[in-house]
Design a protein around this motif. Sequence first.
Motif, PDB file in Angstrom:
ATOM      1  N   HIS A  15       0.935  -1.170  -0.041  1.00 17.46           N
ATOM      2  CA  HIS A  15       0.070   0.079  -0.104  1.00 17.46           C
ATOM      3  C   HIS A  15       0.839   1.364  -0.052  1.00 17.46           C
ATOM      4  O   HIS A  15       2.012   1.242   0.576  1.00 17.46           O
ATOM      5  CB  HIS A  15      -1.100  -0.054   1.082  1.00 17.46           C
ATOM      6  CG  HIS A  15      -2.073  -0.722   1.075  1.00 17.46           C
ATOM      7  ND1 HIS A  15      -2.131  -2.278   1.454  1.00 17.46           N
ATOM      8  CD2 HIS A  15      -3.335  -0.542   0.671  1.00 17.46           C
ATOM      9  CE1 HIS A  15      -3.158  -2.694   1.067  1.00 17.46           C
ATOM     10  NE2 HIS A  15      -4.139  -1.646   0.668  1.00 17.46           N
ATOM     11  N   LYS A  16       0.390   2.078  -0.629  1.00 17.72           N
ATOM     12  CA  LYS A  16       0.763   3.741  -0.675  1.00 17.72           C
ATOM     13  C   LYS A  16      -0.044   4.732  -0.359  1.00 17.72           C
ATOM     14  O   LYS A  16      -1.432   4.437  -0.420  1.00 17.72           O
ATOM     15  CB  LYS A  16       1.543   3.907  -1.800  1.00 17.72           C
ATOM     16  CG  LYS A  16       2.873   2.957  -2.270  1.00 17.72           C
ATOM     17  CD  LYS A  16       4.052   3.772  -1.619  1.00 17.72           C
ATOM     18  CE  LYS A  16       5.422   2.725  -2.236  1.00 17.72           C
ATOM     19  NZ  LYS A  16       6.669   3.332  -1.839  1.00 17.72           N
ATOM     20  N   ILE A  17       0.508   5.706  -0.071  1.00 23.12           N
ATOM     21  CA  ILE A  17      -0.594   7.256   0.000  1.00 23.12           C
ATOM     22  C   ILE A  17      -0.624   7.704  -1.466  1.00 23.12           C
ATOM     23  O   ILE A  17       0.541   8.121  -2.101  1.00 23.12           O
ATOM     24  CB  ILE A  17      -0.044   8.253   0.980  1.00 23.12           C
ATOM     25  CG1 ILE A  17      -0.124   7.423   2.431  1.00 23.12           C
ATOM     26  CG2 ILE A  17      -1.059   9.408   0.856  1.00 23.12           C
ATOM     27  CD1 ILE A  17       0.468   8.186   3.383  1.00 23.12           C
ATOM     28  N   PHE A  18      -1.581   7.955  -2.229  1.00 25.45           N
ATOM     29  CA  PHE A  18      -1.752   8.680  -3.395  1.00 25.45           C
ATOM     30  C   PHE A  18      -2.197   9.996  -3.092  1.00 25.45           C
ATOM     31  O   PHE A  18      -3.137  10.275  -2.352  1.00 25.45           O
ATOM     32  CB  PHE A  18      -2.853   7.771  -4.258  1.00 25.45           C
ATOM     33  CG  PHE A  18      -2.471   6.523  -4.835  1.00 25.45           C
ATOM     34  CD1 PHE A  18      -1.796   6.340  -5.976  1.00 25.45           C
ATOM     35  CD2 PHE A  18      -2.460   5.357  -3.972  1.00 25.45           C
ATOM     36  CE1 PHE A  18      -1.596   5.090  -6.427  1.00 25.45           C
ATOM     37  CE2 PHE A  18      -1.907   4.139  -4.307  1.00 25.45           C
ATOM     38  CZ  PHE A  18      -1.590   3.837  -5.790  1.00 25.45           C
ATOM     39  N   LEU A  19      -1.571  10.838  -3.820  1.00 26.11           N
ATOM     40  CA  LEU A  19      -1.728  12.387  -3.690  1.00 26.11           C
ATOM     41  C   LEU A  19      -1.876  12.824  -5.035  1.00 26.11           C
ATOM     42  O   LEU A  19      -1.575  12.669  -6.013  1.00 26.11           O
ATOM     43  CB  LEU A  19      -0.530  12.971  -3.034  1.00 26.11           C
ATOM     44  CG  LEU A  19      -0.101  12.474  -1.526  1.00 26.11           C
ATOM     45  CD1 LEU A  19       1.297  12.872  -1.166  1.00 26.11           C
ATOM     46  CD2 LEU A  19      -1.257  13.132  -0.383  1.00 26.11           C
ATOM     47  N   THR A  20      -2.770  14.109  -4.853  1.00 24.78           N
ATOM     48  CA  THR A  20      -3.092  14.903  -6.047  1.00 24.78           C
ATOM     49  C   THR A  20      -2.118  16.039  -6.182  1.00 24.78           C
ATOM     50  O   THR A  20      -1.754  16.423  -7.533  1.00 24.78           O
ATOM     51  CB  THR A  20      -4.549  15.578  -5.892  1.00 24.78           C
ATOM     52  OG1 THR A  20      -4.640  16.255  -4.759  1.00 24.78           O
ATOM     53  CG2 THR A  20      -5.592  14.582  -5.856  1.00 24.78           C
ATOM     54  N   ASP A  21      -1.507  16.548  -5.095  1.00 25.07           N
ATOM     55  CA  ASP A  21      -0.438  17.594  -5.159  1.00 25.07           C
ATOM     56  C   ASP A  21       0.981  16.647  -4.936  1.00 25.07           C
ATOM     57  O   ASP A  21       1.466  16.550  -4.168  1.00 25.07           O
ATOM     58  CB  ASP A  21      -0.643  18.599  -4.210  1.00 25.07           C
ATOM     59  CG  ASP A  21       0.276  19.636  -4.166  1.00 25.07           C
ATOM     60  OD1 ASP A  21       1.192  19.540  -4.875  1.00 25.07           O
ATOM     61  OD2 ASP A  21      -0.077  20.493  -3.461  1.00 25.07           O
ATOM     62  N   PRO A  22       1.775  16.940  -6.180  1.00 23.19           N
ATOM     63  CA  PRO A  22       3.018  16.147  -6.439  1.00 23.19           C
ATOM     64  C   PRO A  22       4.102  17.132  -5.423  1.00 23.19           C
ATOM     65  O   PRO A  22       5.322  16.471  -5.172  1.00 23.19           O
ATOM     66  CB  PRO A  22       3.387  16.571  -7.601  1.00 23.19           C
ATOM     67  CG  PRO A  22       2.675  17.541  -8.246  1.00 23.19           C
ATOM     68  CD  PRO A  22       1.312  17.437  -7.471  1.00 23.19           C
ATOM     69  N   THR A  23       3.778  18.069  -4.869  1.00 28.75           N
ATOM     70  CA  THR A  23       4.652  18.950  -3.936  1.00 28.75           C
ATOM     71  C   THR A  23       4.482  18.580  -2.526  1.00 28.75           C
ATOM     72  O   THR A  23       5.333  18.811  -1.644  1.00 28.75           O
ATOM     73  CB  THR A  23       4.427  20.713  -3.953  1.00 28.75           C
ATOM     74  OG1 THR A  23       3.040  20.836  -3.479  1.00 28.75           O
ATOM     75  CG2 THR A  23       4.346  20.722  -5.594  1.00 28.75           C
ATOM     76  N   LYS A  24       3.597  17.648  -2.340  1.00 25.12           N
ATOM     77  CA  LYS A  24       3.246  17.201  -0.723  1.00 25.12           C
ATOM     78  C   LYS A  24       3.958  15.554  -0.619  1.00 25.12           C
ATOM     79  O   LYS A  24       4.256  15.024  -1.489  1.00 25.12           O
ATOM     80  CB  LYS A  24       1.806  16.908  -0.609  1.00 25.12           C
ATOM     81  CG  LYS A  24       0.983  18.224  -0.914  1.00 25.12           C
ATOM     82  CD  LYS A  24       1.310  19.283   0.338  1.00 25.12           C
ATOM     83  CE  LYS A  24       0.523  20.610   0.155  1.00 25.12           C
ATOM     84  NZ  LYS A  24       0.799  21.684   1.189  1.00 25.12           N
TER      85      LYS A  24
END
Length: 316
Positions: free
Chosen positions: A182-191
């Motif tokens: 599992h991973k964390i999927f983010l919309t903001d690539p700067t986070k």
Amino acid sequence: MKSKADENEMWENLYSKNGLAAKKIALELLEIQNGQKIPTVTDFCESLELGRGTVQGAIKLLEMLGAIELEARGHLGTFLLNKDVSVLLDISGTGPLVGAMPLPYSKKYEGLATGIVDGFNYLNKRISLAYMRGASNRLEALKTRRYDFAIVSRLAAEESIKSHKGLEIVKSFGAGTYVSEHKIFLTDPTKTKIESGMRIGIDRLSPDQSTITLLECEGLDVKFVDLNYMQLFQMLKENQIDAAVWNIDEVRSVETFYTVDFQSEEAKKLTRLTSEATIVVEAGRIEVKKQISLLNKEIVLNVQRMVEAGERFPQY
């Protein structure tokens, strides 16, 4: 050579006193491997509460039907030279099993489904698989006996067993057999992590996804957005949520979205449990447990690897 009438008469004998005993003994013999010693007539009499003559007649009937081939070795006892699993299953009255597993959206799940079907085919045993979203749904369906077994992660299985003592893990396939990780999927690539103020997608029917999500968000001021995992990536794409926990087996989603590792040590620890596939049954379903215990783990895993590698087509 026996005539068709003779064979029919032998099978009709299963409805006699000896035949009913043969059903019980057939179930016991499913667990014994070729070359192993079988219980004595006295053992069967005591464990099954049957008369000596009845047990002897039942064993003879099993031999006549071609279910087993035995060899008496004097004081050493009687040994099972060969058994026909499909005939033993027919005699014991255990019909085709029906299991519930996740929707086969990834190569890993397609490989697991194909491997399980192949494993039972190797035993000359047909099964049916139903595909259902959410481990909680699959386990509830198992409790109500809509299905004979359920395939879930080790984490989901162990959590369910804590609250429902009637369930039991009968087969485990090892790390990386349910999901890769599992991973964390983010919309903001700067986070680089989940932060306060974010909208976090959570599927409460998935013990894996919801448990890890809650651990990772512990102590943060976030807004949880309830969804099912089929909506997860669409909501990320449409910017309706800022982050979500999911596995990396959906290749297109990994290529589309930015992923980061977990900050929570407890979440990291649990992801190891979420990666392992298990088969769960009701503890009291002895006949189901015996059938699943015959499933060869290496056959399942080898087929899964081949499907994931593109070396064979999934068939389930």
